[in-house]
Design a protein around this motif. Structure first.
Motif, PDB file in Angstrom:
ATOM      1  N   ALA A 399      20.935  33.239  68.943  1.00  0.00           N
ATOM      2  CA  ALA A 399      21.048  34.142  68.081  1.00  0.00           C
ATOM      3  C   ALA A 399      22.123  33.973  66.330  1.00  0.00           C
ATOM      4  O   ALA A 399      22.392  34.734  66.486  1.00  0.00           O
ATOM      5  CB  ALA A 399      22.788  34.829  68.797  1.00  0.00           C
ATOM      6  N   ARG A 400      22.197  32.413  66.568  1.00  0.00           N
ATOM      7  CA  ARG A 400      22.351  32.327  65.625  1.00  0.00           C
ATOM      8  C   ARG A 400      22.127  32.206  64.081  1.00  0.00           C
ATOM      9  O   ARG A 400      22.847  31.655  63.458  1.00  0.00           O
ATOM     10  CB  ARG A 400      23.336  30.483  65.572  1.00  0.00           C
ATOM     11  N   THR A 401      20.762  31.956  64.158  1.00  0.00           N
ATOM     12  CA  THR A 401      19.704  31.222  63.070  1.00  0.00           C
ATOM     13  C   THR A 401      19.740  32.544  62.053  1.00  0.00           C
ATOM     14  O   THR A 401      19.942  33.883  62.715  1.00  0.00           O
ATOM     15  CB  THR A 401      18.342  31.221  64.068  1.00  0.00           C
ATOM     16  N   GLY A 402      20.172  32.665  61.067  1.00  0.00           N
ATOM     17  CA  GLY A 402      20.803  33.082  60.244  1.00  0.00           C
ATOM     18  C   GLY A 402      19.377  33.847  59.987  1.00  0.00           C
ATOM     19  O   GLY A 402      18.381  33.581  59.830  1.00  0.00           O
ATOM     20  N   ARG A 407      13.689  34.724  58.152  1.00  0.00           N
ATOM     21  CA  ARG A 407      12.557  34.637  57.048  1.00  0.00           C
ATOM     22  C   ARG A 407      12.047  33.822  56.669  1.00  0.00           C
ATOM     23  O   ARG A 407      10.951  33.571  56.554  1.00  0.00           O
ATOM     24  CB  ARG A 407      13.191  35.759  56.090  1.00  0.00           C
ATOM     25  N   ALA A 408      12.338  32.874  56.063  1.00  0.00           N
ATOM     26  CA  ALA A 408      11.487  31.698  55.303  1.00  0.00           C
ATOM     27  C   ALA A 408      11.080  31.012  56.445  1.00  0.00           C
ATOM     28  O   ALA A 408       9.730  30.623  56.039  1.00  0.00           O
ATOM     29  CB  ALA A 408      12.854  30.510  54.770  1.00  0.00           C
ATOM     30  N   ARG A 409      11.043  30.440  57.449  1.00  0.00           N
ATOM     31  CA  ARG A 409      10.598  30.239  58.644  1.00  0.00           C
ATOM     32  C   ARG A 409       9.233  30.861  59.425  1.00  0.00           C
ATOM     33  O   ARG A 409       8.655  30.314  59.411  1.00  0.00           O
ATOM     34  CB  ARG A 409      11.215  30.260  59.875  1.00  0.00           C
ATOM     35  N   GLY A 412       6.473  31.154  55.895  1.00  0.00           N
ATOM     36  CA  GLY A 412       5.847  29.433  56.003  1.00  0.00           C
ATOM     37  C   GLY A 412       4.607  29.643  56.607  1.00  0.00           C
ATOM     38  O   GLY A 412       3.949  28.909  57.104  1.00  0.00           O
ATOM     39  N   GLY A 413       5.212  29.539  58.016  1.00  0.00           N
ATOM     40  CA  GLY A 413       4.419  29.727  59.134  1.00  0.00           C
ATOM     41  C   GLY A 413       3.338  30.461  59.091  1.00  0.00           C
ATOM     42  O   GLY A 413       1.947  30.284  59.590  1.00  0.00           O
ATOM     43  N   ALA A 414       3.077  32.616  58.247  1.00  0.00           N
ATOM     44  CA  ALA A 414       2.389  32.882  57.839  1.00  0.00           C
ATOM     45  C   ALA A 414       1.381  31.988  56.992  1.00  0.00           C
ATOM     46  O   ALA A 414      -0.323  32.499  57.250  1.00  0.00           O
ATOM     47  CB  ALA A 414       3.244  34.241  57.134  1.00  0.00           C
ATOM     48  N   LEU A 415       2.412  31.466  56.144  1.00  0.00           N
ATOM     49  CA  LEU A 415       1.027  30.711  55.195  1.00  0.00           C
ATOM     50  C   LEU A 415       0.035  29.745  55.646  1.00  0.00           C
ATOM     51  O   LEU A 415      -1.067  29.231  55.809  1.00  0.00           O
ATOM     52  CB  LEU A 415       2.352  30.367  54.089  1.00  0.00           C
ATOM     53  N   VAL A 416       0.771  28.911  56.289  1.00  0.00           N
ATOM     54  CA  VAL A 416       0.789  27.844  57.088  1.00  0.00           C
ATOM     55  C   VAL A 416      -0.595  28.490  58.245  1.00  0.00           C
ATOM     56  O   VAL A 416      -2.189  27.902  57.694  1.00  0.00           O
ATOM     57  CB  VAL A 416       1.570  26.821  57.610  1.00  0.00           C
ATOM     58  N   LEU A 451       5.727  30.102  62.956  1.00  0.00           N
ATOM     59  CA  LEU A 451       5.344  31.707  63.030  1.00  0.00           C
ATOM     60  C   LEU A 451       5.783  32.598  64.425  1.00  0.00           C
ATOM     61  O   LEU A 451       6.484  33.791  64.331  1.00  0.00           O
ATOM     62  CB  LEU A 451       4.185  32.668  62.982  1.00  0.00           C
ATOM     63  N   GLY A 452       6.335  31.963  65.553  1.00  0.00           N
ATOM     64  CA  GLY A 452       6.094  31.822  66.508  1.00  0.00           C
ATOM     65  C   GLY A 452       7.490  33.009  66.875  1.00  0.00           C
ATOM     66  O   GLY A 452       7.209  34.736  67.105  1.00  0.00           O
ATOM     67  N   PRO A 453       8.356  32.751  66.708  1.00  0.00           N
ATOM     68  CA  PRO A 453       9.488  33.474  66.664  1.00  0.00           C
ATOM     69  C   PRO A 453       9.445  34.816  66.028  1.00  0.00           C
ATOM     70  O   PRO A 453      10.154  36.042  66.708  1.00  0.00           O
ATOM     71  CB  PRO A 453      10.937  33.031  66.295  1.00  0.00           C
TER      72      PRO A 453
END
Length: 847
Positions: A399-402, A407-409, A412-416, A451-453
């Motif tokens: 729960a601590r991930t900002g 959003r950045a993750r 990036g996952g979507a683009l890859v 992108l999974g999460p």
């Protein structure tokens, strides 16, 4: 800190055992593969060294190359006068002629054919003979034979029994001795018959020639000196090689197929280790999240971030080392099972004591530790960044991930993922290669991991809708999976990878089977096909089979096929030899240019795509190197439709008269039979089978049986590969069990509150099982989609060189879905039981 590291590693034995097992299974693959292939390699080396132990030099007919695709080429015999010329060379102490070839052995109405070949050899005196007669005596006349003791024991052949030997001619011989090969009762997977030299020459159709001459060097002379003298005396037509070189070349040819097997098994081991890496990374991520407060207290007590990083990585290294040790032990035990699987895919391996080299132990240990530590790097870095103030918080790392990081993750996952999908699209459009597909697959998997999460909550809520039918437990299971997106996504991706590989293999295998069936059915119009029951690519049918069948009144035409190898630069290719006069009556060939009867002039017909790729057309010449005659430039006589070339099994077709000029082999691979007009099919089959009675290994097959024989190899490889890939699925299921078990610890207070407000133990168990099933279903959705996409891409890419169409095995995929779903339910049994056994008051009191 090292005491803390060791305490953390052993504090949770169940978690430790599951994580160890995941890595150990992957290491088992690696170790088992290396042990198996090293054992086979050492056995083959010893086998051929023993065979050449008493021979300093071997004289044989010179060829352009020695072996092709793991098969030694057949050489023309040397003239009989060569023996006396060799004996007259200074430094030669003794020289003995030797003959060997393939033969068919029968005794008591049974064919003496193990999984390998039947070898006919001439008996030579010591020190040239690696076989020693331990029962009876050597053959003295042309009516006698010595068998290897292993074959005699397996088929209950005793001294005095009669064995029929069939090669170029046939003879009934009396068994006078049983021989051992070194300290073994015979050669692995091979029946050996030893006869006198005149008998071998007659049976093999050699006349008075001999395939090779074994030479012993006299005392006072060196092997190099005598070799040079022999080469000067005999000229370029003969080849003089040392006994060690002959042994090494023969062993290398035999080990060719072992190399293919090693590559396949190591690829599967890599897949298992990749899935295990996902499990380890997920386990450490959850554990670090649960130990946030503990780690923060350590920081407050003075521990640095570097020390925490080293502690987590040290724990991973300990687990990797222990898993490697377990995997090495399991791999040695698994080598025997892998040997049996190799036999199923047509690669019989020699027996022998298992060989565990230091290199294998070192490689397994390094791989296990590196995989485990690499998987734990990201969780370890998160642990190192924990601040002392976290000791006052209850929130877990999940729960601590900002929001910005998420959003950045996700972006990036979507683009890859889109980049990987674009590569797959290019391949599906017919503009890409297998290399591009492989790169796209790796990029896609990496993108989905990032992108999974972000997509896991959406997929969990959508695919988990059917769980609402189970009431409150089902809805809570869906919400729990959506509430921990990183954990759910990582657990599902591990299983999805295994299912992706299974789906990929299923699509490619089914498409290849369908293409073989379709091309063969459309091209081959013969009523029957005669082939060897052992399915040898290079032959297996004596040439008189075609003559006997063609002479029957019930048969209109019998057309033979032969196969051979040739060198295409540094590559080895295969070709088909046909009779252009009879082939059109048993096939429906479509030449896009040229004429089939032009093969009688010594030309070659090419598959259309091969000609296009080489820029050749009718009238051009193709340089081809043959073992017997060296480089020949064959004129291009025609271009054949690709599907028809596939039905004939090669892209290069020559005439039988050209084959006789280029090759020493004199065996057929297939005989296509068309019945005479008005012939009764049942009576004709009986007549053909009667004509084949003298050739027990010749098998008569109709169209359906012939197609089944050609696809049987694909089925066996598909089945064995799928069975091995199920190990990766088993590892991923361990991940579901491990992750849910860890989540029970994280949700102890939540479970206690649910029990306090009235949830029964049964409902609680079904909630946890429902979450396990939901993770499995997510993996099925992702894995089947990726497997279909990559499989279709591979078939499309292969279609540029071989006529293939995508065939989706819906039944097999449905079975995969069902098995994975049930397996998910099973994976949730232990965590569900653990959750149901929690004490309510104790659980509520947890902070």
């Amino acid at each position: 800190m090292w005491r803390v590291t060791l305490r953390n590693a052993v504090a949770h034995p169940a978690r430790l055992a599951l994580t160890l097992l995941a890595v150990a299974l992957g290491i088992m693959f690696v170790t088992g593969t290396l042990v198996l292939t090293d054992t086979s390699g050492r056995a083959l080396d010893a086998q051929f060294r023993t065979a050449a132990a008493g021979t300093d030099l071997t004289v044989r007919r010179a060829t352009a190359f020695d072996d092709a695709m793991g098969v030694e080429v057949e050489r023309d015999p040397l003239p009989a006068a060569t023996l006396e010329r060799v004996r007259a060379v200074p430094g030669v102490a003794d020289a003995q002629p030797a003959a060997r070839g393939q033969a068919l052995l029968t005794a008591g109405g049974r064919t003496l054919v193990p999984s390998g070949a039947s070898l006919l050899r001439s008996w030579t005196p010591e020190p040239f003979n690696a076989f020693a007669v331990r029962t009876g005596r050597p053959p003295l006349t042309a009516a006698e034979v010595v068998l290897d003791a292993a074959t005699a024991r397996e088929y209950h052949v005793a001294l005095g029994d009669t064995v029929t030997v069939q090669a170029a001619s046939t003879a009934a011989l009396r068994v006078v001795g049983l021989a051992w090969f070194g300290d073994r009762p015979g050669l692995p997977d091979t029946t050996v018959a030893l006869v006198t030299l005149p008998a071998a020459q007659r049976l093999l159709g050699l006349g008075d020639g001999v395939p090779e001459i074994a030479v012993a060097v006299a005392e006072g002379a060196t092997v190099a000196q005598v070799r040079q003298r022999l080469a000067e005396r005999l000229g370029a037509d003969a080849e003089v090689v040392t006994g060690q070189d002959v042994a090494a070349a023969s062993a290398a040819a035999a080990k060719g197929q072992v190399g293919y097997l090693r590559a396949m098994l190591l690829a599967l081991a890599g897949a298992a280790l990749l899935v295990g890496g996902f499990l380890i990374a997920n386990t450490f991520a959850v554990v670090v999240g649960q130990r946030t407060r503990e780690l923060a207290v350590l920081r407050a007590a003075g521990a640095t971030g570097r020390q925490l990083l080293a502690s987590v990585l040290g724990e991973a290294a300990l687990i990797g080392a222990a898993a490697s040790a377990a995997g090495i032990g399991l791999g040695v035990a698994a080598a025997a099972g892998l040997r049996a699987l190799a036999g199923r895919v047509g690669v019989p391996l020699p027996d022998g004591d298992l060989v565990l080299l230091p290199r294998t132990v070192a490689a397994a240990a390094v791989i296990g530790v590196v995989i485990t530590v690499a998987a734990a790097v990201a969780p370890a870095r998160r642990a190192a960044r924990i601040a002392p103030v976290e000791a006052m918080r209850e929130a877990m790392l999940e729960a601590r991930t900002g929001p910005a990081t998420n959003r950045a993750r996700a972006l990036g996952g979507a683009l890859v993922t889109l980049a990987g999908a674009a590569a797959l699209g290019v391949v599906l459009a017919g503009r890409g290669s297998l290399g591009l597909l492989g790169a796209g697959a790796l990029v896609t998997v990496g993108g989905l991991t990032l992108l999974g999460p972000a997509i896991a909550p959406v997929l969990a809520r959508v695919t988990g809708r059917p769980l609402d039918l189970a009431g409150v437990p089902g809805r809570l299971a869906r919400q729990s999976a959506a509430r921990a997106p990183r954990r759910t996504a990582a657990t599902a991706m591990a299983l999805a990878l295994g299912l992706t590989l299974i789906g990929f293999v299923a699509v490619v295998g089914t498409s290849v089977r369908s293409a073989i069936r379709q091309s063969y059915g459309e091209t081959i119009t013969a009523d029957y096909v005669i082939e060897s029951s052992r399915n040898e690519m290079l032959g297996g049918l004596p040439p008189d089979v075609q003559h006997h069948v063609a002479a029957l009144d019930e048969v209109a035409v019998a057309s033979r096929l032969r196969y051979g190898h040739w060198k295409d630069g540094t590559m080895t290719s295969a070709l088909t030899a046909v009779d252009p006069a009879t082939l059109p009556r048993v096939t429906s060939l479509h030449l896009v240019a040229g004429r089939l009867d032009a093969l009688a002039g010594g030309g070659v017909i090419l598959a259309e795509r091969v000609a296009r790729g080489r820029g050749l057309t009718v009238g051009d010449t193709l340089p081809m190197t043959f073992a017997r005659t060296g480089e020949q430039r064959l004129p291009v006589a025609g271009l054949l439709r690709d599907a028809d070339a596939q039905a004939l099994s090669t892209d290069y077709i020559i005439g039988l008269d050209t084959y006789a000029r280029l090759y020493a082999e004199d065996v057929d691979a297939s005989v296509f039979v068309r019945l005479a007009d008005g012939a009764d099919p049942a009576a004709a089959r009986r007549a053909i089978e009667a004509a084949l009675a003298g050739t027990p290994t010749a098998q008569l097959r109709d169209q359906a049986e012939a197609v089944a024989g050609r696809t049987r190899g694909v089925d066996e490889i598909l089945g064995v590969t799928t069975a091995l890939l199920l190990f990766t699925v088993a590892i991923a299921l361990l991940g579901i069990t491990n992750t849910l078990a860890l989540s029970i610890v994280e949700r102890t207070r939540e479970i206690g509150l649910l029990r306090a407000i009235g949830m029964s133990r049964t409902q609680l168990r079904w909630m946890v099982r429902g979450e396990a099933v939901l993770v499995a279903v997510l993996a099925v959705v992702i894995g089947v989609a990726l497997g279909l996409g990559f499989g279709a891409g591979a078939v499309t890419a292969l279609g540029s060189s071989t006529p293939l169409a995508v065939e989706v095995p819906f039944g097999r995929l449905a079975l995969i879905v069902a098995v994975a779903t049930v397996a998910g339910l099973v994976a949730g049994l232990l965590p569900a039981r653990r959750a149901a056994r929690l004490d309510v008051l104790d659980a509520i009191s947890r902070a």
